[in-house]
Design an enzyme around this catalytic site. Structure first.
Site, mmCIF file in Angstrom:
data_model
loop_
_atom_site.group_PDB
_atom_site.id
_atom_site.type_symbol
_atom_site.label_atom_id
_atom_site.label_comp_id
_atom_site.label_asym_id
_atom_site.label_seq_id
_atom_site.Cartn_x
_atom_site.Cartn_y
_atom_site.Cartn_z
ATOM 1 N N GLY A 12 0.628 -1.372 -0.157
ATOM 2 C CA GLY A 12 0.083 -0.222 -0.186
ATOM 3 C C GLY A 12 0.779 1.331 0.184
ATOM 4 C CB SER A 13 4.248 2.128 -0.596
ATOM 5 O OG SER A 13 4.664 1.692 -1.762
ATOM 6 C CG MET A 90 0.001 -8.375 -6.575
ATOM 7 S SD MET A 90 1.066 -7.829 -7.607
ATOM 8 C CE MET A 90 2.315 -9.019 -7.711
ATOM 9 N NE ARG A 91 -7.061 -12.046 -7.197
ATOM 10 C CZ ARG A 91 -6.951 -13.491 -7.013
ATOM 11 N NH1 ARG A 91 -7.149 -14.088 -8.082
ATOM 12 N NH2 ARG A 91 -7.076 -13.963 -5.868
ATOM 13 C CB ILE A 93 -8.817 -6.332 -14.703
ATOM 14 C CG1 ILE A 93 -7.950 -5.849 -13.378
ATOM 15 C CG2 ILE A 93 -9.887 -5.804 -15.053
ATOM 16 C CD1 ILE A 93 -8.858 -4.879 -12.820
ATOM 17 C CG ASN A 107 -1.230 -1.284 -13.002
ATOM 18 O OD1 ASN A 107 -1.307 -1.323 -11.873
ATOM 19 N ND2 ASN A 107 -0.298 -2.078 -13.817
ATOM 20 C CG HIS A 109 4.580 -2.559 -14.920
ATOM 21 N ND1 HIS A 109 4.031 -3.674 -14.342
ATOM 22 C CD2 HIS A 109 5.748 -2.835 -15.568
ATOM 23 C CE1 HIS A 109 5.184 -4.799 -14.575
ATOM 24 N NE2 HIS A 109 5.956 -4.194 -15.591
HETATM 25 C C1 GRF Z 1 4.590 -1.222 -6.908
HETATM 26 O O1 GRF Z 1 5.895 -1.504 -7.236
HETATM 27 C C2 GRF Z 1 3.921 -0.898 -8.331
HETATM 28 O O2 GRF Z 1 4.544 -0.493 -9.373
HETATM 29 C C3 GRF Z 1 3.528 -2.343 -8.647
HETATM 30 O O3 GRF Z 1 3.277 -3.072 -7.448
HETATM 31 C C4 GRF Z 1 3.895 -2.404 -6.557
HETATM 32 C C5 GRF Z 1 2.951 -2.088 -5.366
HETATM 33 O O4 GRF Z 1 3.470 -1.459 -3.940
HETATM 34 N N1 GRF Z 1 2.264 -2.565 -9.667
HETATM 35 P P1 GRF Z 1 2.593 -0.809 -3.007
HETATM 36 O O5 GRF Z 1 1.622 -1.973 -2.557
HETATM 37 O O6 GRF Z 1 2.152 0.274 -3.672
HETATM 38 O O7 GRF Z 1 3.697 -0.489 -2.077
#
Ligand code: GRF
Length: 206
Positions: A12-13, A90-91, A93, A107, A109
């Site tokens: 969740g950062s 992590m899925r 869609i 999104n 990435h």
């Molecule tokens: C990040 O590296 C983002 O680019 C990828 O998943 C990670 C999520 O990190 N899609 P966080 O949960 O926001 O800390």
């Protein structure tokens, strides 16, 4: 005012960076809810601490991916948001979900797409030996990390980098890029012409 629903699976950062940018007035918006496919995801705790409605909708509670996504869709629609913000979801869609949802899906990435889509993008970058890595905010379509690119930030890959050190350096940029894009969206500064997306510079910054 941009109404956002955040969908995330873990740490969740990026959610925190977006929530902080909203609180600081950098984004003219509001996070209506945080949803997760993982009941134990830290992102839900972070959201609750900030007084943002947070809820887990877990795949294992459903018979199929289709019924899971149907329910997820209903919940997202109930918030009448302007944008669905994926932040470490992590899925993949499904196409039916995307067609049914009438709002854009964004999104982030951790690579300079179209290089290194999919899982462990930072490790892919290290293993390949690229000297510049980075992150990308893009629209989500049915392809894997292949939707139109909205904005990117580059970082150097240093000779001693490993997956962790590179991931951390990219993450610092992610936390700036995602709020910047959402601020631009709230202000109507994102212009699309097919796959080519332009983020207009704020008037006072010109
Ligand atoms: C990040 O590296 C983002 O680019 C990828 O998943 C990670 C999520 O990190 N899609 P966080 O949960 O926001 O800390």
């Amino acid at each position: 005012m941009l109404k956002m629903v955040v969908l995330a699976s873990g740490r969740g950062s990026n959610f925190i960076a977006i929530a902080d940018a909203v609180n600081a007035g950098q984004i003219d918006g509001r996070i209506e809810a945080v949803l997760s496919d993982k009941a134990e995801a830290k992102v839900l705790t972070h959201a609750k601490k900030r007084g943002i409605p947070a809820r887990a909708i877990t795949r294992t509670d459903y018979e199929s991916m289709a019924t899971y996504e149907e329910d997820l869709l209903k919940v997202i629609e109930s918030y009448e948001a302007d944008v669905l913000v994926l932040a470490g979801y992590m899925r993949i869609i499904g196409g039916d979900f995307l067609k049914a949802l009438k709002i854009p899906v964004l999104n982030i990435h951790p690579s300079l797409l179209p290089a290194f889509p999919g899982l462990s993008a930072q490790k892919q970058a290290i293993d390949y030996g690229v000297q510049i890595a980075g992150c990308t905010v893009h629209y989500v379509d049915e392809s894997l990390d292949g939707g139109p690119i909205i904005a990117q930030k580059a970082v150097d890959v240093l000779p001693n980098d490993d997956e962790e050190s590179l991931s951390m350096r990219i993450l610092v940029e992610e936390h700036k890029l995602y709020p910047e894009v959402l601020a631009a969206m709230a202000e109507g500064r994102i212009k699309c012409e097919g796959r080519r997306v332009r983020v207009e510079v704020k008037k006072e910054e010109q």
